[in-house]
Structures are given as structure tokens and as C-alpha cells.
Design an enzyme around this catalytic site. Sequence first.
Site, PDB file in Angstrom:
ATOM      1  N   ARG A   1     -22.958 -26.290  25.051  1.00 19.18           N
ATOM      2  CA  ARG A   1     -22.866 -27.742  25.243  1.00 19.18           C
ATOM      3  C   ARG A   1     -24.246 -28.365  25.495  1.00 19.18           C
ATOM      4  O   ARG A   1     -24.543 -29.454  25.015  1.00 19.18           O
ATOM      5  CB  ARG A   1     -21.918 -28.042  26.410  1.00 19.18           C
ATOM      6  CG  ARG A   1     -21.550 -29.513  26.504  1.00 19.18           C
ATOM      7  CD  ARG A   1     -20.375 -29.737  27.442  1.00 19.18           C
ATOM      8  NE  ARG A   1     -20.074 -31.160  27.535  1.00 19.18           N
ATOM      9  CZ  ARG A   1     -19.357 -31.841  26.669  1.00 19.18           C
ATOM     10  NH1 ARG A   1     -18.876 -31.238  25.600  1.00 19.18           N
ATOM     11  NH2 ARG A   1     -19.120 -33.129  26.843  1.00 19.18           N
TER      12      ARG A   1
ATOM     13  N   GLY B   1     -19.524 -41.280  17.888  1.00 20.89           N
ATOM     14  CA  GLY B   1     -19.954 -39.881  17.778  1.00 20.89           C
ATOM     15  C   GLY B   1     -19.990 -39.197  19.132  1.00 20.89           C
ATOM     16  O   GLY B   1     -20.524 -39.744  20.093  1.00 20.89           O
TER      17      GLY B   1
ATOM     18  N   HIS C   1     -14.606 -39.635  27.444  1.00 14.86           N
ATOM     19  CA  HIS C   1     -13.806 -39.297  26.258  1.00 14.86           C
ATOM     20  C   HIS C   1     -13.874 -37.780  26.093  1.00 14.86           C
ATOM     21  O   HIS C   1     -14.689 -37.239  25.354  1.00 14.86           O
ATOM     22  CB  HIS C   1     -14.332 -40.010  25.012  1.00 14.86           C
ATOM     23  CG  HIS C   1     -13.645 -39.546  23.758  1.00 14.86           C
ATOM     24  ND1 HIS C   1     -12.282 -39.647  23.589  1.00 14.86           N
ATOM     25  CD2 HIS C   1     -14.116 -38.947  22.640  1.00 14.86           C
ATOM     26  CE1 HIS C   1     -11.955 -39.134  22.405  1.00 14.86           C
ATOM     27  NE2 HIS C   1     -13.053 -38.698  21.818  1.00 14.86           N
TER      28      HIS C   1
END
Length: 328
Positions: free
Chosen positions: A101, A133, A190
Amino acid sequence: MSKKPVRVAVTGAAGQIGYALLFRIASGEMLGKDQPVILQLLEIPDEKAQKALKGVMMELEDCAFPLLAGMEAHGDPMTAFKDADYALLVGSRPRGPGMERAELLSINGAIFTAQGKALNAVASRNVKVLVVGNPANTNAYIAMKAAPDLPRKNFTAMLRLDHNRAASQIAAKTGKPVSSIKQLAVWGNHSPTMYADYRFATIDGASVKDMINDQVWNKDVFLPTVGKRGAAIIEARGLSSAASAANAAIDHMRDWALGTNGAWVTMGVPSNGEYGIPKDVMFGFPVTCANGEYKIVDGLAIDAFSQECINKTLAELQGEQDGVKHLI
């Protein structure tokens, strides 16, 4: 009197979401059936991507949309964002196999720093920016920080897909039409940590919480289903959700531009300290929109379970932001 065309910049324009998005913008679904648009389309400056973009533009031409007043292909954000009134930042680097990540944050950090700087330099001073994105909240935070001459409030992240997913799950659970659900909220990032909150939601004036009356379903079925829906779609389709993401982007921008008539929607926006969220964190909040501005719904009671959920998604967001501090 016909309206003057507005300039809509879209990045990642030849990608899956871009392809599901552009025809709907050009048809007037996003900004209204009386608003001409000029599409300023950005793709990476590589021959294959630019060729694919040309193909999409050929199809747009072949639709003969009355509202499509012009189109441009770009490989550089400094030209793509020139005088843009709206910017939908769709293109981002997806997470590849074995990619950490932190690496993903770093690669996207560089992309969104460059795009924020370009918006700062050449876009309209009133540009409305939506980052689609992923990681959307943190990418929006990076772009905002790279654009110090633009108002912070002009930068938003897309939580509308989570909002729409939550609404459809509630509609399925209650057997009521999705259009009848009011006052739904989604808080936070999100990501699977987002907190979809129907404590204030109503259907035809009746409380959704009372109607469902099942905290176990809320915690063990509803929240994980909404949070992990993207992964479930990849598992089923072999590709990530593109059409539903494009639809959410249209919803987000349309409501921001044209207003919600008092209805609540969810947007990722920079906090000013609301609900104890630290300033500048790009956080999903329930908002209403009017006259081209959003306003966070205030004064909502936060119970212990909700606070726990909000703290968890905030901690994740702060971790992401700490991971990109060196880029800002």
C-alpha cells in the site's frame, strides 16, 4: 438564450471508468440538458493510451451530441486543465500483484501532486474537482495540498458509490424503492472502513432504523456488504466496478453543480473540524448542496457504535496521509 459552454477535464479518459463516463457527460446528464460542454481529455503520454483516447473521441463524435461543443486530447495536465470549470480525476495507478500500500500511495502521490500543481496553475479559480481514482480521499488531499491558490473547498473525493451501494442494500432489505430513502449518510474513507449510517434515514417519513430494527444485521451484514462490494464485483466480473463508479461520479458532480433541494448526499470534503475530524482530513460527510456549494449537515448525534466506526476510518485516513506527508 443558450448557455456558454463549460470546460470539463477528465483524466484517465480512455480507461474503463472514463469510457462509462464521457458519453453521459456529453449527453447532459451531469450538468443539465441545457449546458454545452467542451471535453478536455487527459491520458498518459504513451502511444497506445493516446491512440485508445482517439478511438473514444471518434465514438463521441459519432453520437452527434447536441451539447458537445468541443473535444481535445491531451498528454499533459498543464494543457488538459487549462481554464477547466470541472475536473474529474479518474486516472490513478491501480494496485498491482504484490504491491505494498505504501508503494501505491507513493506512485499515486506523485501523479496527484503534479495534477494539483497543474490545476493550481491553469484551471478556473472556481474549478470543481472530484477525485475518483483510488485511494480517492488521500489522492484528493494530495491534489488540494499541491494547489494552495485554489480554495480548499473546491477539492472533493468520491464517496457517492458507497452512498449508492448503501441505499440499494437498504432498499433490498426493506422492499422499498431506492428513491424513497432519505437522509442516509456515509462517513470517512472510500474503503472497507467507511461507515454507512442509516440512523437518521427515512422512507416515506418512517425511520429506517426502526423499520429494520436489527443491529446484528447492521454490523455483520450491511456494513461488510457495502464496505467490500468493490472486491465482490472484482471477484464476480474479473474487473473492477467501472459503470457504477462512473454513475456515482455523475451523481456527485450533478448534485454539487445543480443542488440537492435539501436532500442529503455523501461527499468526501476537507474537514474544518466538524464532528471532531481534524482540519484538512478529506473525509466523507453527509452534505446538502445549493448554488454550487456544499454544506456539511451539522448537529447530528453520534452514538458510541458510530463513534467507534468513525474513529476507525479516521485512523486509516490519518495513516494514509502520514504515508504521503513527504510528498507534500
